[in-house]
Design an enzyme around this catalytic site. Structure first.
Site, mmCIF file in Angstrom:
data_model
loop_
_atom_site.group_PDB
_atom_site.id
_atom_site.type_symbol
_atom_site.label_atom_id
_atom_site.label_comp_id
_atom_site.label_asym_id
_atom_site.label_seq_id
_atom_site.Cartn_x
_atom_site.Cartn_y
_atom_site.Cartn_z
ATOM 1 N N HIS A 120 0.828 -1.199 0.000
ATOM 2 C CA HIS A 120 0.000 0.000 0.000
ATOM 3 C C HIS A 120 0.865 1.252 0.000
ATOM 4 O O HIS A 120 2.042 1.212 0.350
ATOM 5 C CB HIS A 120 -0.935 0.018 1.219
ATOM 6 C CG HIS A 120 -0.209 0.141 2.532
ATOM 7 N ND1 HIS A 120 0.466 -0.914 3.116
ATOM 8 C CD2 HIS A 120 -0.043 1.191 3.380
ATOM 9 C CE1 HIS A 120 1.009 -0.527 4.255
ATOM 10 N NE2 HIS A 120 0.721 0.758 4.438
ATOM 11 N N ASP A 122 0.632 4.967 1.832
ATOM 12 C CA ASP A 122 -0.090 5.520 2.969
ATOM 13 C C ASP A 122 -1.049 6.637 2.560
ATOM 14 O O ASP A 122 -0.687 7.576 1.849
ATOM 15 C CB ASP A 122 0.891 6.084 4.003
ATOM 16 C CG ASP A 122 1.600 4.997 4.804
ATOM 17 O OD1 ASP A 122 1.053 3.882 4.910
ATOM 18 O OD2 ASP A 122 2.696 5.268 5.322
ATOM 19 N N HIS A 280 4.723 0.042 0.311
ATOM 20 C CA HIS A 280 5.452 -0.754 1.298
ATOM 21 C C HIS A 280 4.555 -1.836 1.880
ATOM 22 O O HIS A 280 3.328 -1.810 1.726
ATOM 23 C CB HIS A 280 6.059 0.124 2.406
ATOM 24 C CG HIS A 280 5.062 0.981 3.130
ATOM 25 N ND1 HIS A 280 4.593 2.168 2.618
ATOM 26 C CD2 HIS A 280 4.451 0.830 4.330
ATOM 27 C CE1 HIS A 280 3.733 2.719 3.454
ATOM 28 N NE2 HIS A 280 3.617 1.922 4.508
ATOM 29 N N ARG A 295 6.012 5.981 14.144
ATOM 30 C CA ARG A 295 6.045 6.586 12.815
ATOM 31 C C ARG A 295 5.527 8.017 12.849
ATOM 32 O O ARG A 295 4.486 8.291 13.454
ATOM 33 C CB ARG A 295 5.176 5.779 11.843
ATOM 34 C CG ARG A 295 5.214 6.288 10.401
ATOM 35 C CD ARG A 295 4.222 5.560 9.530
ATOM 36 N NE ARG A 295 2.860 5.951 9.862
ATOM 37 C CZ ARG A 295 1.769 5.235 9.528
ATOM 38 N NH1 ARG A 295 1.917 4.075 8.899
ATOM 39 N NH2 ARG A 295 0.568 5.655 9.840
#
Length: 304
Positions: A120, A122, A280, A295
């Site tokens: 995907h 983000d 990723h 993150r």
């Protein structure tokens, strides 16, 4: 706009050293990813010139990796903010003391729908998907829990020419309701969609800083919004299989190993990626070990 050099024209063993600093960048594959050494992101959070060099390397390699980054959460957030404002996540939420820093902690009490183990990009369900992210490992399994990144510039470049012609001008719908919302009760799912309506993006976007063409469909894309034209559809029954087969073909390009790099995590390892040009996949093969990541996602622009 300047054109960023392609890694495909470089020898895999090429090592680049900064003129002003001691940054060493060693490519990890022929198409994507480089490991940096001789730099601390805490220093880069306070040094504009050092940050500028890291950003230039990011535009070239698409994802950067660093080891032994013993930095504070405040330094993590400060470094990421140099790229731009940070974004919250409607499902994961943020650290209360450091807005924009999302804790992705997986342990024996975590719910089974971990979400990350799919290719995907983000936030493409937003009108302005993420520009990128800075991900730091707090605790890693002794083995497993790697993350894979994919160069979607290379994925577009190597498409057959007739496919490039076919998808020129196509646009796709991206949905949080059909992904994160799928496990929610109907009322909750509908509220989520009301807050984050489906976004529409070009199937091939242009990188705003490098002018590169990027194949921009992933697991959040549900369908094309402008496929059903007389040119594509002779009869109504052509619509669903024609469009869905093409979308499946395009999303499957991210699974090609020649476009990928795989990173093995250790505590205090960091990955910085350009979300505009990559996908990723967080590999979930480590249960019952624990994996804790933090993150900072950066607000992006509207794709064009």
């Amino acid at each position: 706009m300047s054109q960023t050099p392609s890694l495909t024209n470089r020898a895999p063993a090429l090592v680049r050293r900064s003129v002003r600093h001691s940054i060493k960048a060693e490519p990890l594959t022929c198409t994507i990813g480089a490991e940096l050494s001789g730099v601390n992101l805490g220093d880069a959070s306070r040094d504009e010139d050092l940050f500028a060099e890291i950003k230039e390397l990011l535009l070239t390699h698409k994802v950067l990796f660093l080891r032994d980054q013993d930095i504070t959460r405040a330094e993590h957030v400060a470094f990421a903010k140099r790229f731009g404002p940070l974004e919250d996540h409607p499902v994961a939420g943020s650290d209360p003391d450091h807005p924009g820093l999302v804790r992705i902690y997986k342990d024996l009490d975590s719910k089974p729908e971990h979400y990350e183990n799919a290719l995907h990009t983000d936030g493409t369900w937003r009108d302005n998907p993420s520009m990128g992210a800075v991900l730091r490992c707090v605790e890693s399994p002794p083995v497993g829990g790697d993350t894979i990144w994919v160069n979607m510039v290379e994925a577009y470049r190597r498409l057959p020419e007739h496919i490039k012609i076919q998808i020129e001008g196509l646009r796709a719908r991206h949905s949080i309701e059909a992904t994160f919302g799928a496990v929610m009760p109907m009322e909750t799912r509908h509220r989520l969609k009301a807050q984050y309506p489906d976004a529409e993006h070009p199937v091939v976007r242009t990188h705003p800083e490098t002018d590169e063409k990027i194949l921009f469909v992933n697991g959040f894309a549900t369908h094309f919004v402008n496929y059903h034209t007389p040119q594509n559809v002779r009869f109504g029954q052509d619509y669903a299989p024609g469009a869905s087969h093409l979308l499946n073909y395009l999303t499957s390009q991210a699974a090609i190993p020649e476009y990928q790099v795989r990173w093995r995590w250790q505590p205090n390892s960091v990955a910085i990626w350009d979300n505009r040009s990559t996908q990723h996949y967080a590999v979930q093969d480590y249960w019952p070990a624990v994996r804790k990541m933090e993150r900072a996602g950066i607000v992006g622009d509207r794709p064009f």
